[in-house]
Design a protein around this motif. Structure first.
Motif, PDB file in Angstrom:
ATOM      1  N   ALA A 129     -12.940  -5.364  -2.574  1.00 46.30           N
ATOM      2  CA  ALA A 129     -12.104  -5.955  -3.619  1.00 46.30           C
ATOM      3  C   ALA A 129     -12.432  -7.432  -3.807  1.00 46.30           C
ATOM      4  CB  ALA A 129     -10.632  -5.762  -3.269  1.00 46.30           C
ATOM      5  N   GLY A 161      -1.058   0.703  -3.373  1.00 51.84           N
ATOM      6  CA  GLY A 161      -2.468   0.392  -3.592  1.00 51.84           C
ATOM      7  C   GLY A 161      -2.670  -1.047  -4.025  1.00 51.84           C
ATOM      8  N   GLU A 162      -3.920  -1.516  -3.927  1.00 52.39           N
ATOM      9  CA  GLU A 162      -4.245  -2.890  -4.292  1.00 52.39           C
ATOM     10  C   GLU A 162      -4.206  -3.053  -5.809  1.00 52.39           C
ATOM     11  OE1 GLU A 162      -7.090  -4.357  -0.646  1.00 52.39           O
ATOM     12  OE2 GLU A 162      -8.040  -3.402  -2.368  1.00 52.39           O
ATOM     13  N   ARG A 163      -3.644  -4.163  -6.233  1.00 51.66           N
ATOM     14  CA  ARG A 163      -3.473  -4.427  -7.666  1.00 51.66           C
ATOM     15  C   ARG A 163      -3.892  -5.855  -7.992  1.00 51.66           C
ATOM     16  NH1 ARG A 163       0.854  -1.285  -9.685  1.00 51.66           N
ATOM     17  NH2 ARG A 163       0.739  -2.520 -11.594  1.00 51.66           N
ATOM     18  N   VAL A 199      -6.680  -3.330 -11.726  1.00 48.68           N
ATOM     19  CA  VAL A 199      -7.125  -3.102 -10.353  1.00 48.68           C
ATOM     20  C   VAL A 199      -8.237  -4.097 -10.017  1.00 48.68           C
ATOM     21  CG1 VAL A 199      -6.481  -0.676 -10.365  1.00 48.68           C
ATOM     22  CG2 VAL A 199      -8.771  -1.353 -11.120  1.00 48.68           C
ATOM     23  N   SER A 250     -11.244  -4.692  -9.982  1.00 44.25           N
ATOM     24  CA  SER A 250     -12.525  -4.242 -10.511  1.00 44.25           C
ATOM     25  C   SER A 250     -13.014  -5.257 -11.535  1.00 44.25           C
ATOM     26  CB  SER A 250     -12.379  -2.857 -11.153  1.00 44.25           C
ATOM     27  OG  SER A 250     -13.479  -2.559 -11.975  1.00 44.25           O
ATOM     28  N   SER A 267     -12.158  -4.079 -15.130  1.00 35.52           N
ATOM     29  CA  SER A 267     -10.728  -4.107 -15.415  1.00 35.52           C
ATOM     30  C   SER A 267     -10.223  -5.539 -15.593  1.00 35.52           C
ATOM     31  CB  SER A 267      -9.965  -3.410 -14.285  1.00 35.52           C
ATOM     32  OG  SER A 267      -8.575  -3.450 -14.512  1.00 35.52           O
TER      33      SER A 267
END
Length: 698
Positions: free
Chosen positions: A487, A576-578, A600, A602, A605
Motif C-alpha cells: 500500500a 480493510g485498508e482505505r 483504496v 491503489s 483509484s
C-alpha cells in the motif's frame, strides 16, 4: 674556561638567531610537533596573537602571515599548501654567487623573512583591524607595512609568486625566473630542483645522524594545526539531570560549545511533574553522550524571563549561543530519539562524496544537500552552520563538492541548495548571495519541504501535514507487513505521478503566459504603437499559486488511531485498508470515487479521484467531519477570520438597519398630533382663540 664559555655562548646565540630568523617556535610542544622536509627538521609555524603581533611583525624585514579560520573548508584545504611552502623556503639555501658570508647563511636569514599564521576565530578583533574580510588570506609585510597580499586558497605557485616578486624587488637578480615547487604535502624538493641533487650528493655527517633517524620515525606523525582540538571532557559523566542556576547556566551552557538538553519547569506545574520521571531516565540513558539539565523557574525567575518562556514545561536544546525548542511528545522514547539526532546534527555539517551520500540515502528519507566550490565564501559557510539545529528531528543536512553529485543533480551554479526526498530533488530557487545567506528565508523553505513524500501522520506533525492542504490520507494496517508495504509503495507511486503532473501543468501555464506576452509585443510592433509596446514589456509573468491548495500524501496507523478514525471519518480498519482525501480547513473529506466505490490504496483509484476533488467546484460531493449545526458556526468563524473588514462592515450595516427600523417603529406607535375627542368644543375654542395678549375678549 672563559674562552670555552664565550664560544658556547656564541654558538647558542647563533643557533637561537637561526631559529628566530624564520620566526618559528623553538619549543617542542606535544600539540604542535616538528616536521621534516628534505632531510631537515622544520619547527612549527609561528602563531601570532593579539599580544605578540605588533612585536613579531617588526622583528624581521619580511613577514608572511596566513589569516585563517579553523572551521573554513577552504582554509582546511589551503593548510597543506601553506605548510609545504613554508617548509620549502625554510630548508632552501641562499642564492649562489653572493658574497661568501651570505652564501653560508640560510635562505631566511639572507632575506630576513619569516612565516606565521593567525587564527581569526580566536583573534577576530585583530583580523577585523587588519581588514580581513574573507578566509584564507595571505599577506606579506615589509618593515611592518603591507607589501602584497593574495586572497583565497590559491595554489602554491600564486603564493610563491607574491613572495618571489617582493624578494626580487628587494634584492634584484637574486631570484630565479623559474622555480620548481613541491606538491602540497610533499616532504622533499622536486626531482628537477638543484637543491635535491645537492642534497642527494651530500651524505649525512655524524652530527646529522640523529635528525636523519628522527625523520623516519616522526615524519608520518605530521599534525595539521588548522583543525580545532576536540574537547576531552566527557559529557554527563554521572548520568543525572544537572540543576542549573543563572551562574552555572552561563558558565556551562552559554560560554561553551557543548550541547545541552535543558528542561525549564515550575514545581507546581502538573505537566512538569508528570514528565519528571522520563526526564531523569533520559539523563541516565544519555550518560557519557549528552549533557542534560533543568532549571527551576520559581527559583531562577530572572533566567527564565531572559529565555522568553511561553509556558511550562519548555524544553530547549542548546549549543553555545544557539538554541532550538523541542515540540515533540514527552515520552522517554521520543526524548531519546530527539537527543540522538541532536547529537548527530550538532557535530556540524557533514561533508560527503557520492559513495557516502548513497549510503546516507539508505538510512534517511529527507536529505538537504548544499553544493559548494572553491569560490564559496566564509560568509556562506557561516550561514550554513546556523541551519542544522532547526533541522533536528526532521531532516539531515550535508554539503558536498563532489563532481559526480554535481552531474547527478545537474548543478551548474554554486553555492546551491536542494532537498532529496527519497531520491527526488526539489531545488531552492533563490540564487543571490543575500538570499542564500538569509537564514530565515532558507528555513522557511526547508520547513515547507522537510517532510517525506508520504510521511506518517502522528500527533506531533498532524497540524503541519493537515492545515492548509488537501491530504490524501492512507489508513493502513502496519501489522500486516506485506499488505502494508504494498500500500505504501502504491501511494508513493501515486504521489510521484501527481507531482510530475503538477510540474508539467505549471510549466505549460507559464509558457502560455509567455506566449500571450509575446503576441502582445508582436502586435504592438506591427502597429508601431509605442505606448502598447511599453505596456506589453511591463507585463510580468507571475505564477501566483496562493489561491490553489497544495495536495500532499500521508498515511496513518489505522490500528493505533482506530477510535479517532472511526469517530471522524466513519471508517474501521477491520473492514480493510482505505484512503480518504481530507480538506481540514473546510472540515470535509471524500472517501468515494466518482463511481461510488471506496477509495483504496491503489495508484489508479487515488489519481482518478484527486482530479475530481481538486476541480472547482468539486465533482464529487464531500462529507463533513462535523455536524451541520457546527458547520454553520464554523463557516461564520472562517468568514470572520478570512475577511475581517468585510465582516465588520456587514455587521455595522445590519446594526444600522436594525436601529433605523426600530426608530421607525417607535414613531409609528406614537402617531401624529391630533385633538383629543373628549375635549368640549368651547374649551377647544378658548384654548385656541380665546384670550388675546391684551386681555380683551370678542
Amino acid at each position: 674556561m672563559r674562552l670555552l664559555a664565550s664560544l658556547a655562548l656564541f654558538f647558542s646565540a647563533a643557533a637561537l638567531g637561526s631559529a628566530q630568523a624564520i620566526g618559528a617556535e623553538t619549543s617542542d610542544s606535544p600539540d604542535r610537533e616538528n616536521t621534516y622536509f628534505n632531510g631537515k627538521r622544520v619547527p612549527p609555524l609561528l602563531e601570532l596573537t593579539a599580544d605578540n603581533f605588533d612585536k613579531e611583525v617588526k622583528l624581521s624585514k619580511f613577514l608572511v602571515v596566513k589569516y585563517y579560520s579553523p572551521y573554513c573548508p577552504h582554509c582546511i584545504d589551503f593548510a597543506p599548501t601553506y605548510q609545504t611552502l613554508y617548509e620549502y623556503y625554510y630548508t632552501s639555501k641562499a642564492p649562489s654567487g653572493s658574497d661568501s658570508a651570505a652564501s653560508t647563511a640560510s635562505f631566511e636569514k639572507y632575506y630576513d623573512i619569516r612565516f606565521a599564521e593567525l587564527n581569526c576565530v580566536a583573534y577576530g578583533d585583530l583580523c577585523t583591524k587588519h581588514d580581513i574580510q574573507s578566509y584564507p588570506q595571505t599577506i606579506m609585510y615589509k618593515d611592518g607595512e603591507k607589501a602584497d597580499f593574495v586572497k583565497g586558497g590559491k595554489g602554491m605557485s600564486v603564493i610563491s609568486g607574491m613572495i618571489e616578486g617582493v624578494l626580487e624587488k628587494e634584492k634584484p637578480g637574486t631570484r630565479p625566473k623559474d622555480l620548481a615547487l613541491p606538491e602540497p604535502g610533499a616532504t622533499t624538493f622536486p626531482a628537477t630542483s638543484s637543491e635535491t641533487e645537492k642534497g642527494a650528493e651530500k651524505k649525512p655527517v655524524k652530527g646529522e645522524k640523529e635528525d636523519a633517524t628522527a625523520i623516519t620515525k616522526t615524519a608520518p606523525q605530521k599534525v595539521d594545526s588548522t583543525k580545532p582540538s576536540k574537547p576531552t571532557k566527557t559529557p554527563n559523566e554521572q548520568g543525572i539531570s544537572v540543576s542549573l542556576t543563572a551562574e552555572s547556566f552561563q558558565t556551562l551552557v552559554t560560554m561553551t560549545q557543548e550541547p545541552w538538553f535543558i528542561k525549564f519547569y515550575a514545581p507546581w506545574c502538573h505537566h512538569c511533574q508528570a514528565m519528571a520521571s522520563n526526564w531523569q531516565q533520559l539523563a541516565k540513558e544519555m550518560k557519557g553522550k549528552l549533557n542534560v539539565g533543568e532549571v527551576n523557574c520559581d527559583a531562577e525567575s530572572r533566567l527564565c524571563k531572559d529565555v522568553h518562556l511561553r509556558g511550562f514545561p519548555t524544553i530547549l536544546f542548546f549549543r553555545g549561543g544557539e538554541r532550538v525548542e523541542y515540540n515533540g511528545l514527552r515520552g522517554l522514547g521520543d526524548f531519546i530519539q530527539y537527543a540522538e539526532k541532536a547529537l548527530d546534527i550538532s557535530s556540524g555539517v557533514q561533508d560527503v562524496d557520492a559513495a557516502s551520500f548513497a549510503a546516507l540515502e539508505e538510512k534517511e528519507d529527507v536529505i538537504f544537500v548544499y553544493f559548494y566550490d572553491h569560490a564559496t565564501t566564509t560568509e556562506d559557510f557561516m550561514a550554513l552552520e546556523r541551519l542544522p539545529l532547526s533541522l533536528i528531528g526532521h531532516a539531515k543536512l550535508v554539503k558536498t563538492k563532489d563532481p559526480e553529485l554535481y552531474n547527478r543533480f545537474k548543478i551548474t551554479t554554486w553555492p546551491r541548495l536542494l532537498v532529496s526526498r527519497e531520491g527526488r530533488p526539489t531545488y531552492y530557487n533563490p540564487l543571490t548571495p543575500r538570499e542564500m545567506r538569509d537564514t530565515h528565508l532558507v528555513l522557511t523553505w526547508m520547513k515547507s519541504v522537510w517532510l517525506p513524500i508520504v510521511p506518517e501522520l502522528t500527533a506531533s506533525n498532524a497540524r503541519e501535514i493537515m492545515d492548509g492542504k488537501i491530504v490524501v490520507l492512507g489508513i493502513l494496517n502496519r501489522e500486516d507487513q506485506e499488505t502494508f508495504l504494498s500500500a505504501k509503495r502504491e501511494m508513493k507511486r501515486a504521489a510521484n505521478e501527481w507531482m510530475d503532473k503538477q510540474i508539467q501543468l505549471f510549466q505549460l501555464e507559464r509558457q502560455n503566459l509567455r506566449d500571450a506576452k509575446q503576441l502582445r509585443l508582436e502586435e504592438a510592433e506591427d502597429r508601431n504603437d509605442q505606448r502598447a509596446l511599453r505596456a506589453a514589456k511591463s507585463i510580468r509573468i507571475s505564477m501566483d499559486m496562493s489561491d490553489r491548495k497544495e495536495v500532499t500524501f500521508a498515511w496513518v496507523d489505522g490500528v493505533f488511531w482506530q477510535r479517532w478514525i472511526r469517530t471522524t471519518y466513519g471508517i474501521d480498519i477491520k473492514d480493510g485498508e482505505r484512503v480518504i482525501i481530507n480538506d481540514e480547513d473546510n472540515r470535509r473529506y471524500w472517501d468515494m470515487t466518482i463511481t461510488g466505490s471506496p477509495i483504496v490504496p491503489s495508484r489508479v483509484s487515488i489519481l482518478e479521484t484527486i482530479s475530481k476533488v481538486t476541480s472547482s467546484p468539486p465533482l464529487i460531493k464531500p462529507k463533513l467531519t462535523i455536524s451541520s449545526f457546527e458547520k454553520i458556526f464554523f463557516d461564520i468563524r472562517v468568514t470572520f477570520s478570512e475577511h475581517p473588514y468585510l465582516s465588520f462592515g456587514c455587521i455595522a450595516g445590519i446594526g444600522l438597519s436594525c436601529v433605523s427600523w426600530f426608530r421607525g417603529r417607535l414613531r409609528r406607535n406614537r402617531g401624529h398630533f391630533r385633538l383629543d375627542d373628549n375635549l368640549p368644543i368651547k374649551e377647544i375654542k378658548e384654548g385656541l382663540l380665546g384670550n388675546t395678549a391684551n386681555g380683551k375678549k370678542d
